[in-house]
Scaffold this active site. Structure first.
Site, mmCIF file in Angstrom:
data_model
loop_
_atom_site.group_PDB
_atom_site.id
_atom_site.type_symbol
_atom_site.label_atom_id
_atom_site.label_comp_id
_atom_site.label_asym_id
_atom_site.label_seq_id
_atom_site.Cartn_x
_atom_site.Cartn_y
_atom_site.Cartn_z
ATOM 1 N N ASP A 29 0.872 -1.174 0.000
ATOM 2 C CA ASP A 29 0.000 0.000 0.000
ATOM 3 C C ASP A 29 0.913 1.229 0.000
ATOM 4 O O ASP A 29 1.869 1.298 0.772
ATOM 5 C CB ASP A 29 -0.872 -0.016 1.260
ATOM 6 C CG ASP A 29 -1.997 1.002 1.219
ATOM 7 O OD1 ASP A 29 -1.715 2.185 0.903
ATOM 8 O OD2 ASP A 29 -3.134 0.634 1.531
ATOM 9 N N ILE A 30 0.649 2.195 -0.873
ATOM 10 C CA ILE A 30 1.511 3.382 -0.947
ATOM 11 C C ILE A 30 1.210 4.407 0.147
ATOM 12 O O ILE A 30 1.952 5.366 0.314
ATOM 13 C CB ILE A 30 1.483 4.051 -2.335
ATOM 14 C CG1 ILE A 30 0.080 4.504 -2.712
ATOM 15 C CG2 ILE A 30 2.084 3.126 -3.388
ATOM 16 C CD1 ILE A 30 0.038 5.410 -3.923
ATOM 17 N N HIS A 93 -10.321 -5.926 -2.237
ATOM 18 C CA HIS A 93 -8.948 -5.945 -1.728
ATOM 19 C C HIS A 93 -8.934 -6.234 -0.237
ATOM 20 O O HIS A 93 -9.803 -5.812 0.501
ATOM 21 C CB HIS A 93 -8.200 -4.657 -2.050
ATOM 22 C CG HIS A 93 -8.837 -3.384 -1.595
ATOM 23 N ND1 HIS A 93 -9.981 -2.872 -2.173
ATOM 24 C CD2 HIS A 93 -8.492 -2.521 -0.628
ATOM 25 C CE1 HIS A 93 -10.301 -1.736 -1.580
ATOM 26 N NE2 HIS A 93 -9.422 -1.502 -0.621
ATOM 27 N N HIS A 95 -6.579 -5.946 3.110
ATOM 28 C CA HIS A 95 -5.432 -5.281 3.730
ATOM 29 C C HIS A 95 -4.755 -6.251 4.687
ATOM 30 O O HIS A 95 -5.425 -6.868 5.521
ATOM 31 C CB HIS A 95 -5.886 -4.068 4.555
ATOM 32 C CG HIS A 95 -6.495 -2.965 3.771
ATOM 33 N ND1 HIS A 95 -5.774 -1.880 3.334
ATOM 34 C CD2 HIS A 95 -7.775 -2.763 3.359
ATOM 35 C CE1 HIS A 95 -6.588 -1.046 2.694
ATOM 36 N NE2 HIS A 95 -7.807 -1.570 2.692
#
Length: 131
Positions: A29-30, A93, A95
């Site tokens: 994750d950016i 998605h 996490h």
């Protein structure tokens, strides 16, 4: 219209990939909650996790588990937390977040990392993934 994640899958947007197979992709994750925050996604663009076919859902969980094990081997943490929120990008998605305290699950907190730190971390996690 393609989601951001579909553009990552197609190589139109760069990502720090940590694992990939024919059906799924995992990348950093950016805007990480903690160092090592990974997103696991199906390559098929499906908005909500509960809309996945049962078999694909099970395969996503298997893939996610393998990435989580690699993450735990790579990033010092008490455990790896998992969250499915789905509000940010309309593409399923999961996490995976290395946890040392409950604040690490707070999506309003982000850790700053340099491009080189992202690259090094992605390579280290990838080296520990057993698909």
């Amino acid at each position: 219209m393609s989601t951001l994640f579909t553009k990552i899958i197609k190589g139109e947007v760069p990502a720090y990939k940590v694992a990939e197979n024919s059906q799924f992709l995992a990348f950093l994750d950016i805007r990480p909650n903690a160092k090592g925050h990974v997103l696991c996604i199906p390559k098929k663009e499906i908005d909500k996790i509960w809309d996945l076919e049962e078999e694909m859902y099970q395969e996503l969980m298997r893939f996610t588990r393998r990435v989580s094990i690699a993450l735990e081997k790579t990033v010092p943490c008490k455990r790896v937390g998992m969250a499915v929120v789905g509000l940010e990008v309309p593409h399923t998605h999961v996490h995976l977040i290395p946890l040392n305290n409950m604040k690490d699950m707070d999506f309003s907190n982000n850790v700053e990392m340099s491009d080189q730190e992202f690259k090094d971390l992605a390579a280290a996690i990838e080296a520990n993934v057993e698909l």
